[in-house]
Design a protein around this motif. Structure first.
Motif, short mmCIF file in Angstrom:
data_model
loop_
_atom_site.label_atom_id
_atom_site.label_comp_id
_atom_site.label_asym_id
_atom_site.label_seq_id
_atom_site.Cartn_x
_atom_site.Cartn_y
_atom_site.Cartn_z
N UNK A 146 4.60 -9.63 -0.36
CA UNK A 146 4.73 -11.09 -0.30
C UNK A 146 5.79 -11.53 0.70
N UNK A 147 6.76 -10.65 1.01
CA UNK A 147 7.81 -10.99 1.98
C UNK A 147 7.33 -10.84 3.42
N UNK A 148 6.20 -10.17 3.64
CA UNK A 148 5.56 -10.04 4.96
C UNK A 148 6.56 -9.57 6.04
N UNK B 80 1.62 1.99 7.53
CA UNK B 80 2.26 1.95 6.22
C UNK B 80 1.44 1.10 5.26
N UNK B 81 1.53 1.44 4.01
CA UNK B 81 0.84 0.66 2.97
C UNK B 81 1.83 -0.25 2.26
N UNK B 82 1.41 -1.45 1.95
CA UNK B 82 2.23 -2.44 1.25
C UNK B 82 1.57 -2.77 -0.10
N UNK B 83 1.69 -1.90 -1.10
CA UNK B 83 1.08 -2.19 -2.39
C UNK B 83 1.88 -3.23 -3.17
N UNK B 84 1.20 -3.95 -4.04
CA UNK B 84 1.86 -4.89 -4.92
C UNK B 84 2.44 -4.15 -6.12
N UNK B 85 3.39 -4.78 -6.80
CA UNK B 85 4.08 -4.12 -7.92
C UNK B 85 3.10 -3.73 -9.02
N UNK B 86 2.12 -4.57 -9.29
CA UNK B 86 1.16 -4.26 -10.35
C UNK B 86 0.39 -2.98 -10.04
N UNK C 296 20.49 -4.95 -7.61
CA UNK C 296 19.78 -4.95 -8.89
C UNK C 296 19.36 -6.35 -9.32
N UNK C 297 19.16 -7.22 -8.34
CA UNK C 297 18.57 -8.52 -8.59
C UNK C 297 17.16 -8.32 -9.15
N UNK C 298 16.76 -9.10 -10.17
CA UNK C 298 15.41 -8.93 -10.73
C UNK C 298 14.33 -9.16 -9.67
N UNK C 299 13.25 -8.44 -9.82
CA UNK C 299 12.11 -8.57 -8.91
C UNK C 299 11.42 -9.91 -9.12
N UNK C 300 11.20 -10.63 -8.02
CA UNK C 300 10.46 -11.88 -8.05
C UNK C 300 9.34 -11.81 -7.03
N UNK C 301 8.52 -12.86 -6.98
CA UNK C 301 7.40 -12.88 -6.04
C UNK C 301 7.86 -12.82 -4.59
N UNK C 302 9.05 -13.33 -4.30
CA UNK C 302 9.53 -13.40 -2.92
C UNK C 302 10.60 -12.36 -2.59
#
Length: 254
Positions: free
Chosen positions: A151-153, A209-215, A237-243
């Protein structure tokens, strides 16, 4: 096939110039994990700077650096002889066969730093390597790695306009520049030019390179016998967010 910037000795020799210790906040993050582990395997270790620094800071247990590029391992070998530098991969194990097959229940920690996880370009490759990591770990032991959040592209900045320049320890100026070639689904292909003062011509390498999503990452981990312990969006250790720029994963072998 190993990319040229790892397999070419001249380019491998430049790796630590562009990736000096503490140039990234990933370094202390992974070092803390290694220092807390009795026996640690670094997969895609490159020149092995993580384990080299761990030794310098007093780690006394078994440290193994595993990489398919001998040119990178040779840099590590010239720096320290008290680390096991192993040419191979998680699926096959050591390529020379002298140390037997793949590792089995030998480690308290497996790391894949420097976005090494992204070289696995299919679910099948990823699953096979995660299975190899699980096999190498004792029950309850830890796997730690990161992959760039799609998502950060990040690839949008992989252009010659974002050239990077650094100074080598001997004072020479070195530079590198990416050129984005294509984006196909979650696969990103780009080329990189490298140079340093004194070279007649730059060196070149090409990578996908592959950019898989967290799911998708978590599903593959579960299928390989891991339970996600934590995921972060950055090295503080900031929580993972969409961005978030990163998907940093700590997973336990179950």
């Amino acid at each position: 096939m190993v990319d040229a910037h790892y397999s070419n000795p001249d380019l491998a020799a430049l790796y630590d110039v562009f990736n000096a210790w503490n140039c990234s906040p990933q370094d202390p993050f992974y070092l803390d994990l290694v220092m807390a582990a009795g026996e640690a395997l670094d997969v895609g270790c490159g020149t092995g700077k993580l384990h080299r620094v761990a030794r310098e800071q007093g780690h006394r247990g078994r440290l193994v650096g595993l990489d398919p590029a001998d040119a990178m391992l040779e840099v590590g070998r010239t720096e320290r002889a008290d680390i096991e530098w192993t040419l191979g991969d998680l699926v096959q194990g050591p390529y020379d066969g002298q140390a037997g097959g793949p590792f089995e229940a030998e480690f308290d920690l497996v790391t894949m730093s420097g976005h090494a996880f992204q070289v696995f370009l299919t679910d099948e490759q990823t699953a096979a390597n995660l299975a190899g990591a699980r096999r190498a770990l004792r029950p309850g032991a830890l796997l730690a790695f990161e992959t760039r959040n799609p998502a950060a592209r990040a690839w949008q900045r992989w252009t010659p306009e974002h050239e990077r320049r650094v100074q080598a320890p001997d004072g020479r100026q070195a530079w590198s520049a990416h050129t984005l070639e294509r984006v196909e689904g979650d696969l990103v292909t780009f080329s990189t030019a490298y140079g340093i003062q004194g070279w007649a011509e730059p060196g070149h390498s090409r990578s996908t390179l592959r950019f898989p999503e967290a799911q998708a990452v978590n599903a593959l981990l579960s299928g390989a016998g891991f339970e996600v312990q934590a995921q972060y969006g950055f090295w503080d250790r900031t929580p993972l967010t969409e961005t978030s720029p990163e998907i940093i994963t700590l997973a336990r072998a179950v």
